[in-house]
Design a protein around this motif. Structure first.
Motif, PDB file in Angstrom:
ATOM      1  N   ALA A 109       0.337  12.389  -1.702  1.00  0.00           N
ATOM      2  CA  ALA A 109       0.981  11.535  -0.714  1.00  0.00           C
ATOM      3  C   ALA A 109       2.329  12.110  -0.297  1.00  0.00           C
ATOM      4  CB  ALA A 109       1.158  10.124  -1.274  1.00  0.00           C
ATOM      5  N   ALA A 110       3.056  12.685  -1.252  1.00  0.00           N
ATOM      6  CA  ALA A 110       4.374  13.244  -0.955  1.00  0.00           C
ATOM      7  C   ALA A 110       4.283  14.424   0.010  1.00  0.00           C
ATOM      8  CB  ALA A 110       5.061  13.676  -2.242  1.00  0.00           C
ATOM      9  N   ALA A 111       3.173  15.157  -0.057  1.00  0.00           N
ATOM     10  CA  ALA A 111       2.998  16.339   0.796  1.00  0.00           C
ATOM     11  C   ALA A 111       2.211  16.035   2.062  1.00  0.00           C
ATOM     12  CB  ALA A 111       2.285  17.438   0.007  1.00  0.00           C
ATOM     13  N   ALA A 112       1.877  14.771   2.284  1.00  0.00           N
ATOM     14  CA  ALA A 112       0.951  14.404   3.360  1.00  0.00           C
ATOM     15  C   ALA A 112       1.408  14.875   4.733  1.00  0.00           C
ATOM     16  CB  ALA A 112       0.740  12.892   3.370  1.00  0.00           C
ATOM     17  N   ASN A 113       2.682  14.708   5.027  1.00  0.00           N
ATOM     18  CA  ASN A 113       3.155  15.033   6.373  1.00  0.00           C
ATOM     19  C   ASN A 113       3.361  16.526   6.591  1.00  0.00           C
ATOM     20  OD1 ASN A 113       3.170  12.332   7.259  1.00  0.00           O
ATOM     21  ND2 ASN A 113       5.128  11.977   6.244  1.00  0.00           N
ATOM     22  N   PHE A 114       3.094  17.319   5.565  1.00  0.00           N
ATOM     23  CA  PHE A 114       3.180  18.777   5.682  1.00  0.00           C
ATOM     24  C   PHE A 114       1.803  19.430   5.591  1.00  0.00           C
ATOM     25  CE2 PHE A 114       6.956  17.070   3.577  1.00  0.00           C
ATOM     26  CZ  PHE A 114       7.938  17.456   4.468  1.00  0.00           C
ATOM     27  N   SER A 115       0.769  18.588   5.545  1.00  0.00           N
ATOM     28  CA  SER A 115      -0.594  19.081   5.360  1.00  0.00           C
ATOM     29  C   SER A 115      -1.482  18.581   6.492  1.00  0.00           C
ATOM     30  CB  SER A 115      -1.155  18.603   4.012  1.00  0.00           C
ATOM     31  OG  SER A 115      -2.521  18.925   3.891  1.00  0.00           O
ATOM     32  N   LEU A 116      -2.141  19.508   7.179  1.00  0.00           N
ATOM     33  CA  LEU A 116      -2.993  19.141   8.310  1.00  0.00           C
ATOM     34  C   LEU A 116      -4.155  18.274   7.878  1.00  0.00           C
ATOM     35  CD1 LEU A 116      -3.573  19.494  11.333  1.00  0.00           C
ATOM     36  CD2 LEU A 116      -4.902  21.537  10.757  1.00  0.00           C
ATOM     37  N   HIS A 117      -4.728  18.585   6.728  1.00  0.00           N
ATOM     38  CA  HIS A 117      -5.901  17.855   6.246  1.00  0.00           C
ATOM     39  C   HIS A 117      -5.570  17.089   4.968  1.00  0.00           C
ATOM     40  CE1 HIS A 117      -8.276  19.906   9.264  1.00  0.00           C
ATOM     41  NE2 HIS A 117      -7.850  21.075   8.825  1.00  0.00           N
ATOM     42  N   SER A 118      -4.476  16.375   4.979  1.00  0.00           N
ATOM     43  CA  SER A 118      -4.046  15.626   3.803  1.00  0.00           C
ATOM     44  C   SER A 118      -5.051  14.539   3.426  1.00  0.00           C
ATOM     45  CB  SER A 118      -2.690  14.960   4.076  1.00  0.00           C
ATOM     46  OG  SER A 118      -2.384  14.028   3.061  1.00  0.00           O
ATOM     47  N   PRO A 119      -5.327  14.353   2.132  1.00  0.00           N
ATOM     48  CA  PRO A 119      -6.193  13.248   1.713  1.00  0.00           C
ATOM     49  C   PRO A 119      -5.570  11.882   1.974  1.00  0.00           C
ATOM     50  CG  PRO A 119      -5.260  14.372  -0.197  1.00  0.00           C
ATOM     51  CD  PRO A 119      -4.920  15.206   1.004  1.00  0.00           C
ATOM     52  N   ALA A 120      -4.262  11.852   2.272  1.00  0.00           N
ATOM     53  CA  ALA A 120      -3.594  10.588   2.578  1.00  0.00           C
ATOM     54  C   ALA A 120      -3.745  10.197   4.052  1.00  0.00           C
ATOM     55  CB  ALA A 120      -2.111  10.677   2.220  1.00  0.00           C
ATOM     56  N   LYS A 121      -4.502  10.971   4.811  1.00  0.00           N
ATOM     57  CA  LYS A 121      -4.724  10.669   6.232  1.00  0.00           C
ATOM     58  C   LYS A 121      -5.707   9.509   6.381  1.00  0.00           C
ATOM     59  CE  LYS A 121      -6.300  12.728  10.607  1.00  0.00           C
ATOM     60  NZ  LYS A 121      -5.180  12.135  11.375  1.00  0.00           N
ATOM     61  N   VAL A 122      -5.391   8.596   7.277  1.00  0.00           N
ATOM     62  CA  VAL A 122      -6.230   7.438   7.575  1.00  0.00           C
ATOM     63  C   VAL A 122      -6.534   7.440   9.073  1.00  0.00           C
ATOM     64  CG1 VAL A 122      -6.274   4.903   7.699  1.00  0.00           C
ATOM     65  CG2 VAL A 122      -5.333   6.044   5.674  1.00  0.00           C
ATOM     66  N   ASP A 123      -7.743   7.043   9.440  1.00  0.00           N
ATOM     67  CA  ASP A 123      -8.099   6.952  10.860  1.00  0.00           C
ATOM     68  C   ASP A 123      -7.512   5.664  11.428  1.00  0.00           C
ATOM     69  OD1 ASP A 123      -9.132   6.998  13.379  1.00  0.00           O
ATOM     70  OD2 ASP A 123     -11.236   7.024  12.774  1.00  0.00           O
TER      71      ASP A 123
ATOM     72  N   ALA B 134       0.819  -1.214   0.000  1.00  0.00           N
ATOM     73  CA  ALA B 134       0.000   0.000   0.000  1.00  0.00           C
ATOM     74  C   ALA B 134       0.855   1.268   0.000  1.00  0.00           C
ATOM     75  CB  ALA B 134      -0.922   0.006   1.219  1.00  0.00           C
ATOM     76  N   ALA B 135       0.422   2.251  -0.768  1.00  0.00           N
ATOM     77  CA  ALA B 135       1.089   3.551  -0.801  1.00  0.00           C
ATOM     78  C   ALA B 135       1.107   4.155   0.594  1.00  0.00           C
ATOM     79  CB  ALA B 135       0.366   4.479  -1.775  1.00  0.00           C
ATOM     80  N   GLN B 136       2.106   4.971   0.858  1.00  0.00           N
ATOM     81  CA  GLN B 136       2.279   5.491   2.214  1.00  0.00           C
ATOM     82  C   GLN B 136       1.155   6.442   2.609  1.00  0.00           C
ATOM     83  OE1 GLN B 136       6.087   7.356   0.773  1.00  0.00           O
ATOM     84  NE2 GLN B 136       5.590   8.821   2.390  1.00  0.00           N
ATOM     85  N   ILE B 137       0.688   6.259   3.840  1.00  0.00           N
ATOM     86  CA  ILE B 137      -0.348   7.110   4.400  1.00  0.00           C
ATOM     87  C   ILE B 137       0.320   8.223   5.198  1.00  0.00           C
ATOM     88  CG2 ILE B 137      -1.972   5.180   4.477  1.00  0.00           C
ATOM     89  CD1 ILE B 137      -1.465   4.994   7.509  1.00  0.00           C
ATOM     90  N   LYS B 138      -0.462   9.217   5.581  1.00  0.00           N
ATOM     91  CA  LYS B 138       0.063  10.308   6.402  1.00  0.00           C
ATOM     92  C   LYS B 138       0.625   9.743   7.701  1.00  0.00           C
ATOM     93  CE  LYS B 138      -1.436  14.578   8.756  1.00  0.00           C
ATOM     94  NZ  LYS B 138      -0.326  15.438   8.327  1.00  0.00           N
TER      95      LYS B 138
END
Length: 264
Positions: free
Chosen positions: A177-191, A107-111
């Motif tokens: 996905a590349a910007a996920a850890n710099f974005s508060l509301h990234s679409p790559a975020k998973v609960d 799986a592609a990397q999540i936040k």
């Protein structure tokens, strides 16, 4: 008694019809499996190649919403099986509680996942080398496919897989996905903290260039605050093509056995 629905979700660069052997195997084991494509992806490989603009600029949220709508029309919450970005989408959907369980393969990397190995950068360079590709669909050459998908199979088999299944893919999910850890509301975020979700199996290919094993093991750590079942299975000698190459059945049968152990 109705069969449990299973929804297969493909990732970037591979057409959804590549799931056909999996669908057949799961149906033979009593499930009701389907493999609908991403929004904009044509029904055939040839048509998808002929119209790359139809998939361009589709992002993670849009793809997730597309599959959520399909799930809403099913008779009961399905089992999700996703590969690459399809594995990320499966995790997002599982985290919202709309699925009974999930298998996320390479799986592609999540936040929250921090490792970014050089091989992953190399595999995605065809997209990242041009910022304008965020809004375009990008194809892989045979050589690029060989590195990103077919590095553990023969050159002949890699060529056959590329010829059979490779299609253009949107660049936008990779940029998100590349910007996920710099974005508060990234679409790559998973609960990942949801303790009420169904069980999750993460599958890693030990020689995967596109999603190296360290990304999957780091993904597993993101679930440490949830009491829900989360397990990891590694196939040490497999690459990113593990769902479509000649060894696909080994992975599929492991997934089937695991689902049965979970009561699914």
């Amino acid at each position: 008694m109705s069969s449990k629905p299973v929804l297969f979700i493909h990732g970037l660069w591979i057409h959804t019809t590549s799931w056909a052997p999996w669908v057949e195997l799961f149906n033979a084991n009593g499930y009701a499996a389907i493999a609908p494509g991403w929004p904009g992806v044509a029904d055939t490989v040839e048509a998808a190649r002929a119209d790359p603009d139809s998939i361009a600029d589709k992002g993670i949220d849009e793809v997730t919403a597309h599959y959520a709508a399909i799930i809403a029309a099913l008779p009961e919450p399905p089992i999700l099986v996703g590969h690459s970005f399809g594995g990320m989408i499966a995790q997002k959907l599982l985290g919202t509680g709309v699925a009974a369980g999930a298998v996320a393969i390479d799986a592609a990397q999540i936040k929250g996942v921090l490792p970014l190995p050089l091989s992953a950068l190399h595999a995605t360079l065809p997209v990242f080398k041009n910022p304008a590709n965020k809004h375009r669909a990008v194809s892989l050459t045979e050589e690029q496919f060989r590195f990103a998908f077919g590095n553990t199979v023969s050159a002949e088999e890699s060529r056959r897989l590329w010829q059979a299944w490779a299609i253009p893919a949107p660049g936008r999910p990779l940029f998100e996905a590349a910007a996920a850890n710099f974005s508060l509301h990234s679409p790559a975020k998973v609960d990942t903290a949801n303790a009420d979700r169904g069980p999750l199996l993460l599958v890693a290919g030990g020689k995967d260039h596109t999603v190296p094993e360290v990304i999957t093991t780091s993904t597993l750590k993101q679930y440490r605050h949830s009491d829900a079942v989360t397990e990891l299975q590694e196939f040490p000698d497999r690459g990113h093509s593990l769902t479509i190459d000649e060894g696909w059945r080994e992975v599929a049968e492991y997934a089937l056995d695991w689902l049965k152990r979970q009561g699914l």
